[in-house]
Design a protein around this motif. Structure first.
Motif, PDB file in Angstrom:
ATOM      1  N   TYR A  44      20.826  30.240 119.257  1.00 14.55           N
ATOM      2  CA  TYR A  44      20.703  30.486 117.821  1.00 14.55           C
ATOM      3  C   TYR A  44      19.718  31.613 117.510  1.00 14.55           C
ATOM      4  O   TYR A  44      19.608  32.027 116.352  1.00 14.55           O
ATOM      5  N   ASN A  45      19.015  32.103 118.525  1.00 14.40           N
ATOM      6  CA  ASN A  45      18.131  33.247 118.310  1.00 14.40           C
ATOM      7  C   ASN A  45      18.918  34.509 117.969  1.00 14.40           C
ATOM      8  O   ASN A  45      18.352  35.496 117.484  1.00 14.40           O
ATOM      9  N   ARG A  46      20.215  34.495 118.236  1.00 15.13           N
ATOM     10  CA  ARG A  46      21.059  35.652 117.919  1.00 15.13           C
ATOM     11  C   ARG A  46      21.330  35.780 116.419  1.00 15.13           C
ATOM     12  O   ARG A  46      21.800  36.821 115.957  1.00 15.13           O
ATOM     13  N   LEU A  47      21.082  34.722 115.663  1.00 12.95           N
ATOM     14  CA  LEU A  47      21.320  34.780 114.219  1.00 12.95           C
ATOM     15  C   LEU A  47      20.337  35.751 113.580  1.00 12.95           C
ATOM     16  O   LEU A  47      19.141  35.740 113.882  1.00 12.95           O
ATOM     17  N   THR A  48      20.843  36.585 112.702  1.00 12.68           N
ATOM     18  CA  THR A  48      19.995  37.586 112.046  1.00 12.68           C
ATOM     19  C   THR A  48      20.034  37.404 110.532  1.00 12.68           C
ATOM     20  O   THR A  48      20.994  36.852 109.980  1.00 12.68           O
ATOM     21  N   ASP A  49      18.990  37.875 109.886  1.00  3.91           N
ATOM     22  CA  ASP A  49      18.882  37.839 108.428  1.00  3.91           C
ATOM     23  C   ASP A  49      18.995  36.415 107.885  1.00  3.91           C
ATOM     24  O   ASP A  49      19.589  36.168 106.840  1.00  3.91           O
ATOM     25  N   ILE A  50      18.456  35.466 108.627  1.00  2.66           N
ATOM     26  CA  ILE A  50      18.417  34.064 108.187  1.00  2.66           C
ATOM     27  C   ILE A  50      17.014  33.527 108.462  1.00  2.66           C
ATOM     28  O   ILE A  50      16.223  34.143 109.179  1.00  2.66           O
ATOM     29  N   ILE A  51      16.714  32.362 107.900  1.00  3.31           N
ATOM     30  CA  ILE A  51      15.465  31.655 108.202  1.00  3.31           C
ATOM     31  C   ILE A  51      15.840  30.405 108.980  1.00  3.31           C
ATOM     32  O   ILE A  51      16.542  29.528 108.467  1.00  3.31           O
ATOM     33  N   ARG A  52      15.410  30.350 110.220  1.00  4.47           N
ATOM     34  CA  ARG A  52      15.778  29.229 111.082  1.00  4.47           C
ATOM     35  C   ARG A  52      14.772  28.096 110.945  1.00  4.47           C
ATOM     36  O   ARG A  52      13.556  28.326 110.981  1.00  4.47           O
ATOM     37  N   CYS A  53      15.276  26.885 110.792  1.00  3.32           N
ATOM     38  CA  CYS A  53      14.430  25.702 110.638  1.00  3.32           C
ATOM     39  C   CYS A  53      14.592  24.800 111.859  1.00  3.32           C
ATOM     40  O   CYS A  53      15.722  24.502 112.266  1.00  3.32           O
ATOM     41  N   GLY A  54      13.473  24.379 112.437  1.00  3.61           N
ATOM     42  CA  GLY A  54      13.509  23.488 113.594  1.00  3.61           C
ATOM     43  C   GLY A  54      13.776  22.050 113.185  1.00  3.61           C
ATOM     44  O   GLY A  54      13.842  21.708 112.004  1.00  3.61           O
ATOM     45  N   CYS A  55      13.920  21.200 114.191  1.00  2.00           N
ATOM     46  CA  CYS A  55      14.291  19.797 113.958  1.00  2.00           C
ATOM     47  C   CYS A  55      13.171  18.872 114.419  1.00  2.00           C
ATOM     48  O   CYS A  55      12.885  18.767 115.621  1.00  2.00           O
ATOM     49  N   TRP A  56      12.544  18.190 113.468  1.00  2.00           N
ATOM     50  CA  TRP A  56      11.482  17.244 113.801  1.00  2.00           C
ATOM     51  C   TRP A  56      12.025  15.966 114.426  1.00  2.00           C
ATOM     52  O   TRP A  56      11.295  15.251 115.118  1.00  2.00           O
TER      53      TRP A  56
ATOM     54  N   THR B  95       5.689  21.175 125.379  1.00  2.00           N
ATOM     55  CA  THR B  95       6.296  22.500 125.570  1.00  2.00           C
ATOM     56  C   THR B  95       7.348  22.770 124.503  1.00  2.00           C
ATOM     57  O   THR B  95       7.433  23.877 123.956  1.00  2.00           O
ATOM     58  N   TYR B  96       8.164  21.745 124.197  1.00  2.00           N
ATOM     59  CA  TYR B  96       9.180  21.896 123.153  1.00  2.00           C
ATOM     60  C   TYR B  96       8.517  22.220 121.815  1.00  2.00           C
ATOM     61  O   TYR B  96       8.973  23.108 121.078  1.00  2.00           O
ATOM     62  N   ALA B  97       7.446  21.496 121.503  1.00  2.00           N
ATOM     63  CA  ALA B  97       6.752  21.719 120.230  1.00  2.00           C
ATOM     64  C   ALA B  97       6.201  23.142 120.147  1.00  2.00           C
ATOM     65  O   ALA B  97       6.334  23.817 119.118  1.00  2.00           O
ATOM     66  N   LYS B  98       5.594  23.604 121.222  1.00  2.00           N
ATOM     67  CA  LYS B  98       5.014  24.949 121.209  1.00  2.00           C
ATOM     68  C   LYS B  98       6.098  26.027 121.114  1.00  2.00           C
ATOM     69  O   LYS B  98       5.941  27.022 120.398  1.00  2.00           O
ATOM     70  N   ASN B  99       7.192  25.827 121.854  1.00  2.00           N
ATOM     71  CA  ASN B  99       8.271  26.817 121.825  1.00  2.00           C
ATOM     72  C   ASN B  99       8.948  26.887 120.463  1.00  2.00           C
ATOM     73  O   ASN B  99       9.395  27.956 120.031  1.00  2.00           O
ATOM     74  N   GLN B 100       9.041  25.735 119.787  1.00  2.00           N
ATOM     75  CA  GLN B 100       9.729  25.678 118.503  1.00  2.00           C
ATOM     76  C   GLN B 100       8.795  25.847 117.308  1.00  2.00           C
ATOM     77  O   GLN B 100       9.247  25.816 116.164  1.00  2.00           O
ATOM     78  N   SER B 101       7.507  26.025 117.571  1.00  2.00           N
ATOM     79  CA  SER B 101       6.529  26.101 116.473  1.00  2.00           C
ATOM     80  C   SER B 101       6.841  27.183 115.436  1.00  2.00           C
ATOM     81  O   SER B 101       6.544  26.987 114.245  1.00  2.00           O
ATOM     82  N   PRO B 102       7.464  28.316 115.791  1.00  2.00           N
ATOM     83  CA  PRO B 102       7.762  29.310 114.740  1.00  2.00           C
ATOM     84  C   PRO B 102       8.765  28.816 113.700  1.00  2.00           C
ATOM     85  O   PRO B 102       8.836  29.379 112.601  1.00  2.00           O
ATOM     86  N   TYR B 103       9.544  27.779 114.045  1.00  2.00           N
ATOM     87  CA  TYR B 103      10.603  27.313 113.135  1.00  2.00           C
ATOM     88  C   TYR B 103      10.303  25.961 112.494  1.00  2.00           C
ATOM     89  O   TYR B 103      10.964  25.575 111.534  1.00  2.00           O
ATOM     90  N   MET B 104       9.315  25.222 113.010  1.00  2.00           N
ATOM     91  CA  MET B 104       9.154  23.817 112.625  1.00  2.00           C
ATOM     92  C   MET B 104       8.654  23.621 111.196  1.00  2.00           C
ATOM     93  O   MET B 104       8.848  22.563 110.609  1.00  2.00           O
ATOM     94  N   GLU B 105       7.974  24.627 110.626  1.00  2.00           N
ATOM     95  CA  GLU B 105       7.444  24.466 109.273  1.00  2.00           C
ATOM     96  C   GLU B 105       8.243  25.227 108.226  1.00  2.00           C
ATOM     97  O   GLU B 105       7.889  25.216 107.041  1.00  2.00           O
ATOM     98  N   ASN B 106       9.337  25.864 108.617  1.00  2.00           N
ATOM     99  CA  ASN B 106      10.101  26.658 107.662  1.00  2.00           C
ATOM    100  C   ASN B 106      10.779  25.808 106.582  1.00  2.00           C
ATOM    101  O   ASN B 106      11.120  26.319 105.511  1.00  2.00           O
ATOM    102  N   TYR B 107      10.963  24.513 106.872  1.00  2.00           N
ATOM    103  CA  TYR B 107      11.589  23.653 105.871  1.00  2.00           C
ATOM    104  C   TYR B 107      10.717  23.504 104.626  1.00  2.00           C
ATOM    105  O   TYR B 107      11.203  23.100 103.551  1.00  2.00           O
TER     106      TYR B 107
END
Length: 530
Positions: free
Chosen positions: A323-335, A419-431
């Motif tokens: 999903y990193n290939r998606l452009t011009d969107i705001i990606r939200c992680g899954c808690w 590790t999952y939390a750290k890797n996904q941290s850029p997306y986890m608060e976008n919601y």
């Protein structure tokens, strides 16, 4: 003699250094073995839980939880972490028993009046005819009329003009014949809709349906059913599918997920190779409920990028890097995914030891967020966003502070969770940026499960055409379900309408959207269309 003594001292020092190095090597080896044993023991406990235990990560299923989720600073700071309010996880309460009205609220009611007749109306004492003074419902039962198959023959009449005939002219007119759903076939919109419903909703593959049709008095083999399914999906349902795709791209929030499928005859690929069904659904707080499935031969993220090329909003996903290939969107992680990782890392022991584990602390932070979210469901998006910033921001800050201070053993489930939390941290608060967003990707997880349950029964698709047809039919059935329609009736209506407007299908597409007034009137369960 002095030289000899120095040599002996040198040899002794070398021997000591050598022994110390060996001891350090043994210590490292012992540490690695202990870590391996701990990881393997953790894996054994996890496998036992998956086979014999409860898979849900709800707080009631976590060892050691007594109903109170306590948050404190795991870094050893004297002051506790301040959260806006304490959220209690209440114990499970048995739901009140549903009434007959709630259990079958969409089923039409047939009333049978129980009345006295004839001599029974006469008073047993004075023989005077008695009057009706009232009534009440004394009992209710559910009756069902099993599926019934009938053969419909269209008999075309021809007409000749007698006057022209007397004059030697042959004027003959024939009654118009309705167009057939499939040329040279006995297929009807109702029959094909029934087959689609049985496969995609009741998870009945064609070979099982074949036996049902035999019980109904029709020998309809699985090959014929597959042909009807694929042909009608391509000719009549795909235009509606494409229109739903257009509407999906106009939404503000989309959830995405993917799952495997198997196609036996797929170009140069072997029958055992994996293909994929991608799932896209509108956000829980969007106006239109849309669920779209798409078949693709691989899991490449470029498939999602192409499907969502014209979308410019929030996309909820799991941690898949495609999903990193998606452009011009705001990606939200899954808690929910992160909570599951923390749940699986909690030691499967009884007593207070589980509650004292770091994994429990991480799980508690995640559960705190979900408990707050439960109280925000009914709010408007603007107010929901405001409440999230006020009540969830302190929990999030404390959680990331805790994550950054953790140093778990490599290979352990806790290490994987961190590790999952750290890797996904850029997306986890976008919601937090929009009240229409969700805290998790559960909407997509639930939707993709419908296909997964069907796949457990039919196992594979024979051809690429069949896989694409299944994606189209699943799209219409799940979208109809999400909009409260009678699914079988909706499929039948779509095919019948598209048949009538075959030469100009675009003119009828808006009317065929599941949320249109026409579909609500003719197919909505609330209007008694059962």
């Amino acid at each position: 003699m002095e030289t000899s003594g120095k040599a002996e001292d040198l040899n002794t020092n070398e021997l000591i250094n050598h022994l110390l190095k060996q001891l350090e090597s043994k210590d490292r080896q012992m540490e690695q073995l202990n870590q391996t044993i701990a990881n393997l023991t953790e894996t054994i406990h996890e496998l036992k839980r998956k086979i014999f235990g409860i898979s849900s990560e709800k707080s009631a299923n976590v060892p050691g939880i007594d109903g109170q989720l306590s948050l404190f600073d795991p870094l050893g700071i004297d002051e506790p972490v301040q959260v806006p309010e304490t959220i209690r996880v209440t114990s499970h309460k048995k739901k009140s028993r549903a009434t007959h009205e709630e259990l079958a609220r969409y089923v039409p009611i047939t009333t049978i009046d129980l009345e006295l007749e004839g001599d029974a109306l006469n008073c047993p004492y004075c023989n005077t005819k008695m009057e009706d003074i009232g009534s009440k419902v004394v009992r209710e039962e559910i009756r069902i009329t099993p599926a019934k198959v009938e053969r419909v023959q269209y008999v075309q009449h021809s007409y000749a003009c007698p006057v022209c005939r007397d004059d030697g002219e042959a004027t003959i007119e024939k009654a118009p014949v309705p167009a057939s759903l499939i040329s040279h076939s006995r297929a009807s919109a109702s029959a094909v809709a029934f087959i689609m419903y049985q496969k995609c909703i009741n998870c009945q593959p064609f070979y099982r349906q074949e036996k049902d049709w035999e019980q109904l008095g029709v020998k309809l083999n699985r090959g014929t059913m597959a042909s009807w399914f694929n042909t009608c999906a391509a000719e009549y349902l795909e235009p509606v599918y494409n229109k739903l795709h257009e509407y999906l791209l106009k939404q503000s929030v989309i959830h995405a997920d993917e799952t495997t499928c198997q196609v036996l005859h797929e170009g140069d690929k072997t029958p055992e190779s994996k293909s994929y069904i991608w799932l896209y659904t509108s956000g829980a707080f969007e106006e239109h409920r849309i669920v779209i499935y798409e078949y693709q031969p691989s899991r490449g993220g470029y498939h999602a990028a192409k499907f969502l090329a014209d979308f410019h909003g929030f996309v909820h996903t799991d941690g898949f890097s495609g999903y990193n290939r998606l452009t011009d969107i705001i990606r939200c992680g899954c808690w929910a995914h992160l909570r599951r990782y923390m749940f699986e890392a909690i030691p499967k022991t009884k007593g207070a030891s589980a509650k004292a584990s770091p994994a429990y602390i991480g799980y508690t932070y995640c559960e705190q967020l979900f408990q707050i979210e439960k109280t925000l469901k009914e709010l408007q998006p603007e107010e929901r966003q405001k409440q999230r910033l006020e009540r969830e921001r302190p929990v999030l800050d404390a959680f990331w502070k805790w994550i950054n201070g953790m140093n778990a053993l490599g290979g352990s489930k806790l290490a994987k969770a961190i590790t999952y939390a750290k890797n996904q941290s850029p997306y986890m608060e976008n919601y937090l940026q929009d009240g229409r967003c969700s805290i998790s990707n559960n909407a997509a997880e639930r939707a993709v499960k419908s296909y997964v349950m069907g796949r457990k029964n039919f196992l594979f698709h024979d051809t690429v055409k069949g896989a694409r047809a299944s994606a189209v039919v699943y799209t219409l059935t799940e979208t109809a379900k999400a909009n409260g329609l009678n699914i079988r009736l909706y499929l039948e209506t779509v095919m019948a309408k598209m048949l009538d407007y075959k030469n100009e299908p675009d003119s009828i597409l808006e009317e065929l959207m599941p949320w249109s007034e026409a579909m609500k009137g003719s197919c909505s369960l609330e209007n008694g269309n059962v």
